[in-house]
Design an enzyme around this catalytic site. Structure first.
Site, short mmCIF file in Angstrom:
data_model
loop_
_atom_site.label_atom_id
_atom_site.label_comp_id
_atom_site.label_asym_id
_atom_site.label_seq_id
_atom_site.Cartn_x
_atom_site.Cartn_y
_atom_site.Cartn_z
N CYS A 30 0.85 -1.19 0.00
CA CYS A 30 0.00 0.00 0.00
C CYS A 30 0.88 1.24 0.00
O CYS A 30 1.82 1.33 0.80
CB CYS A 30 -0.91 -0.01 1.23
SG CYS A 30 -1.96 1.46 1.38
N GLN A 35 -17.15 -10.88 12.60
CA GLN A 35 -15.72 -10.91 12.30
C GLN A 35 -15.44 -10.10 11.04
O GLN A 35 -16.22 -10.11 10.08
CB GLN A 35 -15.24 -12.36 12.11
CG GLN A 35 -15.37 -13.21 13.36
CD GLN A 35 -14.37 -12.82 14.45
OE1 GLN A 35 -13.63 -11.84 14.33
NE2 GLN A 35 -14.37 -13.57 15.53
N PHE A 50 -20.50 -16.13 25.73
CA PHE A 50 -20.24 -14.95 24.89
C PHE A 50 -20.66 -15.26 23.45
O PHE A 50 -19.88 -15.11 22.51
CB PHE A 50 -18.76 -14.54 24.93
CG PHE A 50 -18.22 -14.28 26.30
CD1 PHE A 50 -18.31 -13.01 26.88
CD2 PHE A 50 -17.61 -15.29 27.04
CE1 PHE A 50 -17.79 -12.77 28.15
CE2 PHE A 50 -17.09 -15.05 28.31
CZ PHE A 50 -17.18 -13.80 28.87
N GLU A 94 -25.06 -14.57 26.52
CA GLU A 94 -24.47 -13.31 26.06
C GLU A 94 -24.86 -12.20 27.04
O GLU A 94 -25.90 -12.27 27.69
CB GLU A 94 -24.96 -13.00 24.64
CG GLU A 94 -24.56 -11.67 24.06
CD GLU A 94 -23.05 -11.48 24.05
OE1 GLU A 94 -22.60 -10.45 24.58
OE2 GLU A 94 -22.35 -12.34 23.50
N ASN A 131 -24.66 -11.07 32.70
CA ASN A 131 -23.37 -10.39 32.83
C ASN A 131 -22.30 -11.46 33.05
O ASN A 131 -22.21 -12.05 34.13
CB ASN A 131 -23.40 -9.41 34.00
CG ASN A 131 -22.09 -8.66 34.15
OD1 ASN A 131 -21.10 -8.95 33.49
ND2 ASN A 131 -22.07 -7.68 35.04
N ASP A 186 -15.90 -17.61 23.72
CA ASP A 186 -15.41 -16.65 22.72
C ASP A 186 -15.59 -15.23 23.27
O ASP A 186 -16.46 -14.48 22.81
CB ASP A 186 -16.17 -16.83 21.40
CG ASP A 186 -15.69 -15.88 20.31
OD1 ASP A 186 -14.56 -15.37 20.43
OD2 ASP A 186 -16.44 -15.65 19.35
N CYS A 213 -9.26 -13.15 21.25
CA CYS A 213 -8.74 -12.04 20.45
C CYS A 213 -7.66 -11.28 21.22
O CYS A 213 -7.26 -10.19 20.81
CB CYS A 213 -9.86 -11.09 20.03
SG CYS A 213 -10.78 -10.36 21.40
#
Length: 492
Positions: free
Chosen positions: A99, A311, A340, A361, A389, A410, A447
């Site tokens: 780039c 994602q 999650f 969740e 929570n 996750d 992540c």
């Protein structure tokens, strides 16, 4: 990362490549010290040690290179940060960035940090980051390192948040990522990690915003790309939708709305408007088709809104889901909990095999969306959802949700500490959850390797599990972002 090396004790030969007059003058006053780069840190900075044994972080330097640097910009007792001045011996893995806006100098785009490093080497570094974090932070060593998950390295980013800035002094608009280490928006005319049609849209977007009355009150455009969900379609070339969410700080005039509609017709995009928080997002024209992404291996179509978490890399997500489910190895008679769960990215594929799946969740709104997606795919009889929570969990909560043979975790970057701690507490004192059985196998998708390592330490050293496998996932090529997954098997 482990960067211990011997301190430099012998003088080095002069540079093998000429330096500029400015660099030569600086070296004449400061004296050159050539440093060998031993590794990269989590921010993709080269890591070396100087003659005094202090760790030096150098942006833009690659492992194996000999470099000289400017006097430290930041200095602490045991480390310092310096700017790259010249490269004495280049790494064979240094490549030409793909780039024109990538670079180390002021004004360069900060969206990527590793375009100067060969793509395969980037993945190897991320795998090493995962291993090092597991060991140094969690004292955990995976029994098997999985082959890293890789995919397209250019044009992969189907989600992005682009900043918008009207520069009054220049009378022009900038649209793109921020500059390196700056709050300013980079002057981008193209972007190699965005899909080509979106990259080609950057200059037209700048012209569009510049022509609008509210040009100085439009701080952000969020990008989301997907297929046509309402018909259950896939993501073929004809069915792709490009959605743009325009954040506006004041109501838009009818003239500005007409400009947006004209742009949408010319470039084939779908405009959404966001006046305040995410709950205010609405379509400019309600007749527009619905966004979705697909998981063909499992026959799943996932409708989503452009502000939902999905994602960024759809190709990698498909491989990621497939590997996670193969590693979990769910049997038809087993129950699974997906912690999650988000929109049901793992929950619904799991429901294709398991007896039943519970997705949990933190957001009630996301839970409702998950239920809708389960119904859309005809899986609402096997997939149920609950809002909770997940950063405040106790052993009694685990018992309340019932036993499950397998777990999929996750979490966001903060990790799943409360969940791992509750498991550890039950292992140490089973009376905290009488008659409840912990899962035999856990697949943890992460992540953030640091919080994964922290939680892995709890699972292995206090909760009765062993880490049987782990591997990196190159979800964000050319960035320092490390995604990964790990597998935990109950001992005994």
């Amino acid at each position: 990362m482990d960067v211990a090396i011997d301190a430099l004790s012998t003088p080095l030969a002069p540079p093998e490549q000429p330096v500029s007059a400015a660099v030569a003058a600086l070296l004449a006053t400061t004296g050159p010290e050539w440093l060998k780069i031993e590794s990269l840190d989590l921010e993709a900075q080269g890591v070396a040690r100087n003659a005094a044994g202090k760790v030096v972080f150098i942006d833009g330097a690659l492992p194996g290179e000999w470099v000289t640097v400017k006097p430290p910009g930041r200095r602490k007792n045991n480390w310092e940060q310096s700017e790259l001045l010249a490269i004495h011996r280049e790494s064979s893995l240094r490549v030409k960035p793909g780039c024109p806006h990538f670079g180390l100098e002021a004004g360069s785009c900060g969206g990527c940090k590793m375009q100067h490093f060969h793509a395969s080497a980037q993945v190897a570094v991320k795998q090493r980051v995962l291993e090092d974090n597991l060991w140094h932070l969690g004292k955990v060593k995976a029994e098997q390192m999985l082959r890293p998950i890789e995919g397209p390295t250019w044009g992969y980013r189907y989600r992005a948040r682009l900043s918008v800035r009207y520069v009054m002094k220049k009378g022009e608009v900038l649209v793109g990522f921020h500059e390196r280490k700056s709050r300013y928006v980079a002057d981008m005319k193209s972007c190699a990690i965005l899909p080509p049609h979106v990259s080609a849209m950057l200059l037209p977007l700048r012209a569009l915003i510049a022509s609008m009355e509210a040009r100085d009150r439009l701080p952000q455009i969020e990008l989301a790309i997907g297929g046509v969900g309402a018909s259950g379609g896939g993501e073929g070339a004809e069915s792709m939708i490009t959605a743009l969410v325009l954040r506006h700080l004041e109501p838009l005039s009818s003239g500005d709305l007409d400009l947006l509609r004209a742009f949408a017709a010319e470039h084939g995009v779908q405009w959404w408007l966001q006046a305040k928080g995410p709950d205010t997002v609405k379509l400019l024209d309600e007749a527009s088709p619905q966004l979705a992404y697909t998981l063909p291996e499992f026959g799943i179509t996932m409708p989503f809104k452009p502000t939902d978490f999905t994602q960024v890399n759809h190709h990698i997500n498909r491989v990621l889901v497939g590997r996670a489910l193969r590693l979990l190895a769910v049997q038809p008679h087993e129950r699974v909990i997906d912690w999650f769960c988000g929109l049901g990215n793992f929950t619904l594929p799991l429901a294709r095999t398991a007896r039943e799946v519970l997705g949990i969740e933190g957001s009630e709104a996301l839970v409702q969306r998950s239920r809708e997606n389960a119904h859309f795919n005809g899986l609402d009889h096997k997939a149920t959802f609950a809002a909770r929570n997940l950063f405040e969990l106790a052993p009694a909560d685990l018992a309340a949700y019932g036993p499950a043979e397998r777990w999929l975790i996750d979490p966001p970057r903060e990790g799943a500490f409360a969940l791992a701690k509750a498991l550890a507490d039950v292992h140490q004192d089973p009376s905290l959850a009488p008659d409840w059985q912990p899962p035999q196998r856990i697949v943890y998708v992460s992540c953030n390797p640091a919080t994964l390592a922290r939680d892995a330490g709890l699972l292995v050293h206090q909760a009765g599990y062993r880490c049987t496998a782990a591997g990196a996932v190159n979800m964000f090529p050319h960035t320092a972002h490390v995604e990964s997954m790990a597998v935990f098997e109950r001992v005994g």
